[in-house]
Design a protein around this motif. Structure first.
Motif, PDB file in Angstrom:
ATOM      1  N   ASN A  11     -50.163  22.341 -25.334  1.00 19.22           N
ATOM      2  CA  ASN A  11     -48.723  22.587 -25.404  1.00 19.22           C
ATOM      3  C   ASN A  11     -48.225  22.506 -26.843  1.00 19.22           C
ATOM      4  O   ASN A  11     -47.106  22.096 -27.113  1.00 19.22           O
ATOM      5  CB  ASN A  11     -47.953  21.629 -24.499  1.00 19.22           C
ATOM      6  CG  ASN A  11     -48.264  20.173 -24.777  1.00 19.22           C
ATOM      7  OD1 ASN A  11     -49.152  19.865 -25.566  1.00 19.22           O
ATOM      8  ND2 ASN A  11     -47.537  19.283 -24.140  1.00 19.22           N
ATOM      9  N   SER A 160     -50.254  12.713 -27.898  1.00 16.45           N
ATOM     10  CA  SER A 160     -49.285  12.377 -26.846  1.00 16.45           C
ATOM     11  C   SER A 160     -48.954  13.609 -26.016  1.00 16.45           C
ATOM     12  O   SER A 160     -48.772  13.518 -24.796  1.00 16.45           O
ATOM     13  CB  SER A 160     -48.020  11.783 -27.463  1.00 16.45           C
ATOM     14  OG  SER A 160     -47.392  12.706 -28.341  1.00 16.45           O
ATOM     15  N   GLY A 161     -48.899  14.760 -26.674  1.00 16.29           N
ATOM     16  CA  GLY A 161     -48.626  16.001 -25.946  1.00 16.29           C
ATOM     17  C   GLY A 161     -49.748  16.366 -24.983  1.00 16.29           C
ATOM     18  O   GLY A 161     -49.493  16.947 -23.923  1.00 16.29           O
ATOM     19  N   GLU A 164     -49.268  14.525 -21.803  1.00 18.09           N
ATOM     20  CA  GLU A 164     -48.214  15.195 -21.032  1.00 18.09           C
ATOM     21  C   GLU A 164     -48.744  16.474 -20.392  1.00 18.09           C
ATOM     22  O   GLU A 164     -48.357  16.832 -19.273  1.00 18.09           O
ATOM     23  CB  GLU A 164     -47.031  15.509 -21.944  1.00 18.09           C
ATOM     24  CG  GLU A 164     -46.320  14.271 -22.479  1.00 18.09           C
ATOM     25  CD  GLU A 164     -45.309  14.609 -23.566  1.00 18.09           C
ATOM     26  OE1 GLU A 164     -45.147  15.809 -23.869  1.00 18.09           O
ATOM     27  OE2 GLU A 164     -44.701  13.676 -24.119  1.00 18.09           O
ATOM     28  N   GLU A 167     -50.477  15.775 -17.140  1.00 12.01           N
ATOM     29  CA  GLU A 167     -49.498  15.587 -16.065  1.00 12.01           C
ATOM     30  C   GLU A 167     -48.921  16.924 -15.606  1.00 12.01           C
ATOM     31  O   GLU A 167     -48.707  17.141 -14.418  1.00 12.01           O
ATOM     32  CB  GLU A 167     -48.380  14.656 -16.537  1.00 12.01           C
ATOM     33  CG  GLU A 167     -48.837  13.233 -16.794  1.00 12.01           C
ATOM     34  CD  GLU A 167     -49.446  12.595 -15.559  1.00 12.01           C
ATOM     35  OE1 GLU A 167     -48.893  12.770 -14.455  1.00 12.01           O
ATOM     36  OE2 GLU A 167     -50.491  11.937 -15.700  1.00 12.01           O
ATOM     37  N   TRP A 168     -48.687  17.824 -16.563  1.00  8.51           N
ATOM     38  CA  TRP A 168     -48.165  19.160 -16.221  1.00  8.51           C
ATOM     39  C   TRP A 168     -49.170  19.908 -15.358  1.00  8.51           C
ATOM     40  O   TRP A 168     -48.784  20.545 -14.358  1.00  8.51           O
ATOM     41  CB  TRP A 168     -47.878  19.947 -17.503  1.00  8.51           C
ATOM     42  CG  TRP A 168     -47.389  21.345 -17.257  1.00  8.51           C
ATOM     43  CD1 TRP A 168     -46.097  21.744 -17.053  1.00  8.51           C
ATOM     44  CD2 TRP A 168     -48.188  22.533 -17.182  1.00  8.51           C
ATOM     45  NE1 TRP A 168     -46.036  23.103 -16.862  1.00  8.51           N
ATOM     46  CE2 TRP A 168     -47.311  23.614 -16.935  1.00  8.51           C
ATOM     47  CE3 TRP A 168     -49.545  22.788 -17.312  1.00  8.51           C
ATOM     48  CZ2 TRP A 168     -47.753  24.928 -16.807  1.00  8.51           C
ATOM     49  CZ3 TRP A 168     -49.996  24.095 -17.174  1.00  8.51           C
ATOM     50  CH2 TRP A 168     -49.107  25.150 -16.931  1.00  8.51           C
TER      51      TRP A 168
END
Length: 268
Positions: A11, A160-161, A164, A167-168
């Motif tokens: 991302n 950190s992305g 995430e 989770e996405w």
């Protein structure tokens, strides 16, 4: 689906998705597998890395995702002089418009998946080189995938992305009712520079992060200007500088992909 379809997802931009796509494609083809790369990025990254000229929309993924697609995949062969079987379905800037159209189209999230099922490609491995934003094109990639690979740049924002992003992938797969849900093969630390203290620090932290997320952590892919030099010639590093130590960085991932392809063949 008879082959392995792997999405290179992140991302953020500049994390090495296309570098990973290209070098895995070459490594797998050198082992005797046929590979198709599909460029979902409107910026046409694969064109640059593979030395391809821009194509008309009708010869790109734009046509494949159009409502009237009849199954005539336009695939450009690459590195023909090096005895490999790699083809590219090219990207195009109009993919950004197609993404907006897919939002309101029935089964828009499954457009690429539907094409691969209705008009299957013959390749052992399909690599989806995805955009840097988690929009409709990445949703299509997720729905079409059998597996996911996540390159991680060794910077706090990127790390950190990536958490995430995991989770996405989980939440989006649930919303799409994907069965089975495409597993994440693992994190790939990319663009590693041993002379940068921050890179060394984050590389030490990644095993614990991967463990918390129940993901495999692959060995690092080192940073080198030779990757840029190779892409400027439209070649993978394995061809441009075959004795460069970074050429070996892709082997552990290729080993896993080869095992997956072999397992799928045996089950068939």
């Amino acid at each position: 689906m008879k082959q392995i379809v792997i999405s290179l997802l992140a991302n953020a931009g500049g994390v090495g998705k296309t570098t990973l796509s290209v070098h895995l494609a070459y490594e797998m083809s050198r082992r005797g597998f046929s590979v198709a790369m599909i460029d979902l990025d409107p910026q046409r990254s694969l064109d640059v890395f593979c030395g391809l000229a821009p194509a008309e929309p009708s010869k790109t993924l734009v046509e494949v995702l159009s409502k009237d697609f009849k199954g005539n995949w336009s695939l450009a062969p690459v590195w023909k002089d090096f005895n490999v079987n790699v083809e590219v379905c090219q990207g195009h800037p109009l993919l950004a418009e197609i993404a907006n159209e897919l939002v309101i189209r029935k089964r828009g999230e499954y457009a690429l998946s539907d094409r691969l099922k209705s008009f299957p490609l013959p390749h052992n491995l399909i690599i989806l080189d995805c955009p840097a934003t988690l929009g409709m094109l990445n949703v299509n990639a997720l729905a079409a995938s059998t597996h996911i690979l996540v390159p991680v740049q060794l910077e706090m924002k990127a790390i950190s992305g990536s958490a995430e992003l995991v989770e996405w992938c989980i939440s989006t797969a649930e919303e799409l009712h994907l069965d089975p849900r495409p597993p994440i093969l693992g994190f790939v630390p990319s663009m590693y520079d041993e002379s940068v203290a921050m890179h060394r620090q984050y590389l030490e932290q990644l095993p614990e992060i991967a463990k918390q997320l129940h993901l495999k952590l692959y060995p690092k892919v080192r940073n080198s200007n030779e990757f840029k030099n190779a892409s400027a010639h439209g070649l993978p590093l394995q061809v441009y500088r075959p004795k460069h130590p970074a050429c070996k960085d892709f082997k552990p991932i290729a080993d896993d992909l080869a095992a997956l392809i072999k397992d799928r063949k045996e089950k068939k």
